[in-house]
Design an enzyme around this catalytic site. Structure first.
Site, PDB file in Angstrom:
ATOM      1  N   LYS A   1       0.850  -1.199   0.000  1.00 48.00           N
ATOM      2  CA  LYS A   1       0.000   0.000   0.000  1.00 48.00           C
ATOM      3  C   LYS A   1       0.881   1.243   0.000  1.00 48.00           C
ATOM      4  O   LYS A   1       1.897   1.295   0.706  1.00 48.00           O
ATOM      5  CB  LYS A   1      -0.916  -0.026   1.222  1.00 48.00           C
ATOM      6  CG  LYS A   1      -1.931   1.109   1.282  1.00 48.00           C
ATOM      7  CD  LYS A   1      -2.793   0.982   2.539  1.00 48.00           C
ATOM      8  CE  LYS A   1      -3.817   2.104   2.618  1.00 48.00           C
ATOM      9  NZ  LYS A   1      -4.649   2.011   3.857  1.00 48.00           N
TER      10      LYS A   1
ATOM     11  N   SER B   1     -10.260  -0.867   6.586  1.00 51.72           N
ATOM     12  CA  SER B   1      -9.638  -0.588   5.292  1.00 51.72           C
ATOM     13  C   SER B   1      -8.893  -1.766   4.670  1.00 51.72           C
ATOM     14  O   SER B   1      -8.451  -1.678   3.529  1.00 51.72           O
ATOM     15  CB  SER B   1      -8.695   0.607   5.409  1.00 51.72           C
ATOM     16  OG  SER B   1      -9.434   1.787   5.613  1.00 51.72           O
TER      17      SER B   1
ATOM     18  N   SER C   1      -9.600   1.703   2.531  1.00 47.01           N
ATOM     19  CA  SER C   1      -8.714   2.512   1.712  1.00 47.01           C
ATOM     20  C   SER C   1      -7.647   1.692   0.976  1.00 47.01           C
ATOM     21  O   SER C   1      -6.974   2.189   0.080  1.00 47.01           O
ATOM     22  CB  SER C   1      -8.007   3.541   2.590  1.00 47.01           C
ATOM     23  OG  SER C   1      -7.223   2.899   3.600  1.00 47.01           O
TER      24      SER C   1
END
Length: 496
Positions: free
Chosen positions: A103, A202, A178
């Protein structure tokens, strides 16, 4: 997808490596999970270089998913060649030669880290986040940096500067967020696993909506050093993969836990689970509820006992209000400290001024101390106290029921369409995108370990997830239980 390519002939190199393989053979390489790929490389059945090249080819073919912000193809292939050399001289590192995505909120040495914002489009860190270092020390390769919602502030996958992440099962639908690119890249078999981050869901939300496994450890179990924060009270680093076994291996590597062999059992005899319909089935699509009830029945048939529990009056609203209060209140201090400590070439105000208009408006109202919605110090203390009460309710429920874990639908709906991602229907009720985290928030509030596994597809072909939460610190037991649940009701599908 932004590709940073430093060697002009990388495309032809990949063609040499995988061009002679049939499409079926290339798909077989892309279909390997972490454990399987590591074993194949270690045993000499495949090379890391050919495996990495096949994945790069797949990343290019599916670049329209917007799953990545940055891939340095030359660096990935060079690391793969180094892994093959290490293997030739006897290395048996547990992740040797296996590429993982990261990420883009994690610092990665020598590979740009944007946090999903335009302000940092040229930032290249000089160090790795602790979890990235652990993966590299185990022989793993950083394949690329996954797209994410700006500063991890959202649940659908919409990123203004780097593009909307798209669901591999249907590109007209969101990935969740996210950790949006993480979910998309694992589901699309571009990578076998991806490091993500979870504050209110997330990791678990995109895992559920994209049809992969998403593991959130007990808060504090995995290091968060070198990862852009929202709230140190809520944030956890974690992983998305295509099976529970892969999550367990990466957890063992990151935490340096004692290596344990899976029990080998697939039945659930002697295991007691709980479910709380009053709290977790009060707002769900009918198809989600039917899938969940079918899963519970199948678990019972596999020998599990599943008992009904009640977490108490106003549990969901209690958890949501206190968690969002902490989420917004912590952001400015946590992010400012991160930028300063890690020599990021931007201050908080620079980041704030560069936000897309709607997010900037949200921050002006809720994140800045001058905002009308910014909570007072006294309200913040009450919210932290409320989290202690949520922890107490979970502990009491586990103790009273004798259950080892709690079961419920990870998300109350399948992935909404991109067109209607901010307002959509669950049943006949219109909700905002924050409803996607309704069921994941309580585990974040209490700091519990949690995992989402895919249990099938809706009639429209979109994934459905089942979440399993355990008591704090029971991560390894949760992973073992989840592996056995996966064997009973898991339904991983390959969308492309």
């Amino acid at each position: 997808m932004t590709l940073t390519v430093s060697v002009k002939s990388e495309v032809s190199m990949q063609e040499e490596l995988v061009g002679t393989a049939s499409e079926q053979e290339a798909d077989a390489l892309a279909g390997l999970g972490v454990v399987a790929a590591a074993a194949a490389i270690r045993d000499g059945n495949i090379s890391s270089e050919s495996y990495t090249a096949a994945l790069l080819q797949r990343a290019r073919a599916h670049s329209d998913l917007n799953a990545f912000v940055t891939i340095d193809e030359a660096a990935a292939l060079a690391a793969a060649r180094d892994a093959d050399k290490a293997r030739a001289v006897g290395s048996t590192a547990p992740l040797l030669g296996v590429p993982l995505a990261v990420k883009d909120s994690y610092l990665t040495k020598g590979l740009r880290t944007t946090l999903g914002v335009k302000t940092l489009e040229g930032f290249v860190p000089d160090k790795d986040a602790d979890v990235v270092s652990a993966v590299k020390d185990a022989g793993g390769i950083v394949f690329g940096k996954n797209n994410l919602v700006e500063l991890s502030y959202g649940l659908t996958g919409n990123n203004s500067p780097y593009g909307q992440a798209k669901n591999p099962h249907n590109r007209d639908h969101v990935t969740g967020g996210s950790s949006s690119g993480a979910g998309a890249s694992v589901a699309a078999r571009i990578v076998p696993a991806a490091l993500g981050g979870d504050t209110v869901g997330s990791i678990r939300v995109p895992a559920s909506l994209c049809g992969v496994v998403g593991f959130k450890p007990t808060t504090g179990r995995w290091s968060r050093n070198g990862v852009a924060p929202i709230s140190h009270a809520l944030d956890t680093t974690g992983v998305l993969a295509r099976n529970v076994e892969d999550c367990a291996l990466i957890d063992q590597i990151v935490t340096k836990a004692e290596e344990t062999e899976p029990s080998g059992r697939s039945d659930l005899k002697g295991v007691r689970f709980a479910y709380a319909p009053r709290q977790y089935l009060d707002l769900v699509d009918a198809e989600i509820e039917a899938n969940f009830k079918d899963a519970v029945q199948r678990l019972r048939e596999a020998g599990a006992e599943v008992v009904e529990v009640d977490l108490g009056e106003n549990f969901s609203s209690f958890a949501e209000t206190s968690t969002w209060n902490i989420f917004f209140h912590d952001t400015m201090e946590a992010l400012s400290d991160f930028l300063r400590r890690n020599n990021v070439p931007a201050a908080f105000d620079d980041i704030y001024n560069g936000l897309k208009p709607d997010l900037k408006e949200t921050w002006a109202h809720l994140v800045l101390p001058s905002g009308a919605g910014f909570i007072s110090a006294d309200t913040y203390k009450v919210s932290l106290s409320d989290h202690s009460e949520i922890q107490r309710r979970f502990s009491e429920t586990f103790s009273r029921s004798g259950a080892e874990a709690l079961l419920f639908p990870t998300t109350p709906s399948t992935a909404p369409s991109i067109e209607h991602q901010y307002k959509f229907l669950i049943g006949d009720q219109e909700v905002s995108y924050s409803a996607l985290a309704k069921n994941t928030i309580p585990a974040s509030a209490a700091g519990l370990p949690a995992i989402s596994i895919p249990t099938g597809l809706s009639s429209s072909g979109l994934p459905i997830g089942l979440e399993i939460d355990a008591a704090r610190g029971r991560d390894r037991r949760l992973l073992e239980l989840a592996r056995r649940v996966e064997a009973t009701v898991g339904a991983l599908t390959s969308p492309i």
